[in-house]
Design a protein around this motif. Structure first.
Motif, PDB file in Angstrom:
ATOM      1  N   UNK A   1     -23.904  66.460  27.893  1.00  6.37           N
ATOM      2  CA  UNK A   1     -23.778  65.504  28.663  1.00  6.37           C
ATOM      3  C   UNK A   1     -24.466  64.096  28.045  1.00  6.37           C
ATOM      4  N   UNK A   2     -25.537  64.367  27.310  1.00  9.67           N
ATOM      5  CA  UNK A   2     -26.248  63.290  26.950  1.00  9.67           C
ATOM      6  C   UNK A   2     -25.501  62.315  25.735  1.00  9.67           C
ATOM      7  N   UNK A   3     -24.248  62.963  25.423  1.00 10.88           N
ATOM      8  CA  UNK A   3     -23.368  62.362  24.553  1.00 10.88           C
ATOM      9  C   UNK A   3     -22.922  61.003  24.826  1.00 10.88           C
ATOM     10  N   UNK A   4     -22.414  60.948  26.066  1.00 13.30           N
ATOM     11  CA  UNK A   4     -21.909  59.747  26.533  1.00 13.30           C
ATOM     12  C   UNK A   4     -22.922  58.682  26.593  1.00 13.30           C
ATOM     13  N   UNK A   5     -24.332  58.831  27.165  1.00 12.25           N
ATOM     14  CA  UNK A   5     -25.304  58.036  27.350  1.00 12.25           C
ATOM     15  C   UNK A   5     -25.889  57.535  25.837  1.00 12.25           C
ATOM     16  N   UNK A   6     -25.946  58.646  24.847  1.00 12.35           N
ATOM     17  CA  UNK A   6     -26.382  58.313  23.463  1.00 12.35           C
ATOM     18  C   UNK A   6     -25.395  57.220  22.955  1.00 12.35           C
ATOM     19  N   UNK A   7     -23.890  57.454  23.003  1.00  8.34           N
ATOM     20  CA  UNK A   7     -22.877  56.624  21.998  1.00  8.34           C
ATOM     21  C   UNK A   7     -22.975  55.209  22.872  1.00  8.34           C
ATOM     22  N   UNK A   8     -23.046  55.205  24.327  1.00 13.64           N
ATOM     23  CA  UNK A   8     -22.901  54.020  24.884  1.00 13.64           C
ATOM     24  C   UNK A   8     -24.367  53.088  24.527  1.00 13.64           C
ATOM     25  N   UNK A   9     -25.277  53.750  24.665  1.00 11.75           N
ATOM     26  CA  UNK A   9     -26.707  53.009  24.208  1.00 11.75           C
ATOM     27  C   UNK A   9     -26.556  52.625  22.986  1.00 11.75           C
ATOM     28  N   UNK A  10     -26.154  53.334  21.844  1.00 12.26           N
ATOM     29  CA  UNK A  10     -25.872  52.865  20.620  1.00 12.26           C
ATOM     30  C   UNK A  10     -25.094  51.467  20.361  1.00 12.26           C
ATOM     31  N   UNK A  11     -23.942  51.530  21.388  1.00 15.66           N
ATOM     32  CA  UNK A  11     -22.914  50.518  20.923  1.00 15.66           C
ATOM     33  C   UNK A  11     -23.563  48.974  21.991  1.00 15.66           C
ATOM     34  N   UNK A  12     -24.691  49.566  22.699  1.00 12.06           N
ATOM     35  CA  UNK A  12     -25.129  48.330  23.734  1.00 12.06           C
ATOM     36  C   UNK A  12     -25.672  47.247  23.132  1.00 12.06           C
ATOM     37  N   UNK A  13     -26.312  47.109  21.962  1.00  9.93           N
ATOM     38  CA  UNK A  13     -26.947  46.312  21.266  1.00  9.93           C
ATOM     39  C   UNK A  13     -26.006  45.488  20.280  1.00  9.93           C
ATOM     40  N   UNK A  14     -25.936  44.107  20.548  1.00  8.37           N
ATOM     41  CA  UNK A  14     -25.190  43.375  19.445  1.00  8.37           C
ATOM     42  C   UNK A  14     -25.484  43.568  18.120  1.00  8.37           C
ATOM     43  N   UNK A  15     -26.408  43.726  17.792  1.00  5.77           N
ATOM     44  CA  UNK A  15     -27.023  43.967  16.237  1.00  5.77           C
ATOM     45  C   UNK A  15     -26.299  45.428  15.832  1.00  5.77           C
ATOM     46  N   UNK A  16     -26.362  46.297  16.696  1.00  8.34           N
ATOM     47  CA  UNK A  16     -25.793  47.672  16.302  1.00  8.34           C
ATOM     48  C   UNK A  16     -24.350  47.540  16.044  1.00  8.34           C
ATOM     49  N   UNK A  17     -23.687  46.824  16.942  1.00  6.72           N
ATOM     50  CA  UNK A  17     -22.139  46.487  16.867  1.00  6.72           C
ATOM     51  C   UNK A  17     -21.687  45.836  15.446  1.00  6.72           C
ATOM     52  N   UNK A  18     -22.709  44.929  15.232  1.00  7.43           N
ATOM     53  CA  UNK A  18     -22.547  44.189  14.017  1.00  7.43           C
ATOM     54  C   UNK A  18     -22.505  44.974  12.699  1.00  7.43           C
ATOM     55  N   UNK A  19     -23.388  45.780  12.670  1.00  6.67           N
ATOM     56  CA  UNK A  19     -23.408  46.684  11.702  1.00  6.67           C
ATOM     57  C   UNK A  19     -22.255  47.534  11.672  1.00  6.67           C
ATOM     58  N   UNK A  20     -21.755  48.138  12.717  1.00  8.85           N
ATOM     59  CA  UNK A  20     -20.439  49.124  12.695  1.00  8.85           C
ATOM     60  C   UNK A  20     -19.381  48.094  12.371  1.00  8.85           C
ATOM     61  N   UNK A  21     -19.224  46.972  12.838  1.00 10.42           N
ATOM     62  CA  UNK A  21     -18.201  45.991  12.423  1.00 10.42           C
ATOM     63  C   UNK A  21     -18.348  45.612  10.826  1.00 10.42           C
ATOM     64  N   UNK A  22     -19.345  45.423  10.417  1.00 16.51           N
ATOM     65  CA  UNK A  22     -19.389  45.006   8.869  1.00 16.51           C
ATOM     66  C   UNK A  22     -19.254  46.590   8.095  1.00 16.51           C
ATOM     67  N   UNK A  23     -19.504  47.575   8.789  1.00 17.01           N
ATOM     68  CA  UNK A  23     -19.343  48.781   7.813  1.00 17.01           C
ATOM     69  C   UNK A  23     -17.751  49.158   7.578  1.00 17.01           C
ATOM     70  N   UNK A  24     -17.030  48.658   8.845  1.00 20.09           N
ATOM     71  CA  UNK A  24     -15.712  48.910   8.934  1.00 20.09           C
ATOM     72  C   UNK A  24     -14.806  47.935   8.031  1.00 20.09           C
ATOM     73  N   UNK A  25     -15.454  47.040   7.658  1.00 23.15           N
ATOM     74  CA  UNK A  25     -14.711  46.030   6.917  1.00 23.15           C
ATOM     75  C   UNK A  25     -15.411  46.149   5.262  1.00 23.15           C
ATOM     76  N   UNK A  26     -15.726  47.398   5.063  1.00 27.73           N
ATOM     77  CA  UNK A  26     -16.157  47.451   3.477  1.00 27.73           C
ATOM     78  C   UNK A  26     -15.145  48.777   3.053  1.00 27.73           C
ATOM     79  N   UNK A  27     -15.264  48.920   1.732  1.00 31.54           N
ATOM     80  CA  UNK A  27     -14.597  49.752   1.087  1.00 31.54           C
ATOM     81  C   UNK A  27     -15.365  51.153   1.130  1.00 31.54           C
TER      82      UNK A  27
END
Length: 121
Positions: A13-39
C-alpha cells in the motif's frame, strides 16, 4: 538504504504514497524530465545540478553558492527520495544517475495494482 515505509519497490500500500511523494517536488520532476531527454536516460550529477538550477529559476544566492545548494539538495534529499521510490538509480561513487524509460508510468501502475485487485466492500 532501505526505508520500508517509503520504499515503493517493496510492494504494498505504501507504493502509491512513495511514488506520489517522489513526484511532488518540482526539483525531482526536473531530474526525471532531464533524464528522459538524455541518451540512455543517464546523466552525471553536475549536469543535473545545472539543469535544475536553470529550470527552477535563480535565487538570491551567487552562482557558486546556488550550485552548492542545489547539489547538496539533490544528493541528500531529492535523489534518495527518487531512488527509494524506484524511479532512478544513483551511484554516489561515480555521481551518475540513471532513470528508466517509462519508470514513472510503471511505478504508478504497479503502485495502484493493490487497490484494483481488492474486492469492493
Amino acid at each position: 538504504m532501505d526505508h520500508p515505509e517509503t520504499d515503493a519497490r517493496a510492494g504494498g500500500r505504501d507504493d502509491v504514497d512513495a511514488v506520489f511523494s517522489a513526484l511532488a517536488h518540482e526539483r525531482r520532476r526536473l531530474v526525471l524530465r532531464a533524464l528522459s531527454g538524455t541518451e540512455g536516460h543517464v546523466a552525471d550529477l553536475d549536469a543535473l545540478v545545472e539543469t535544475v538550477r536553470d529550470e527552477a529559476g535563480s535565487s538570491d544566492a551567487t552562482g557558486d553558492d546556488e550550485r552548492r545548494e542545489v547539489r547538496a539538495a539533490l544528493r541528500h534529499v531529492h535523489l534518495p527520495k527518487l531512488v527509494a521510490s524506484g524511479l532512478v538509480e544513483y551511484d554516489a561513487e561515480t555521481e551518475r544517475v540513471r532513470g528508466s524509460a517509462g519508470a514513472v508510468e510503471r511505478r504508478l501502475l504497479a503502485a495502484t495494482e493493490a487497490y484494483t485487485a481488492e474486492p469492493s466492500s
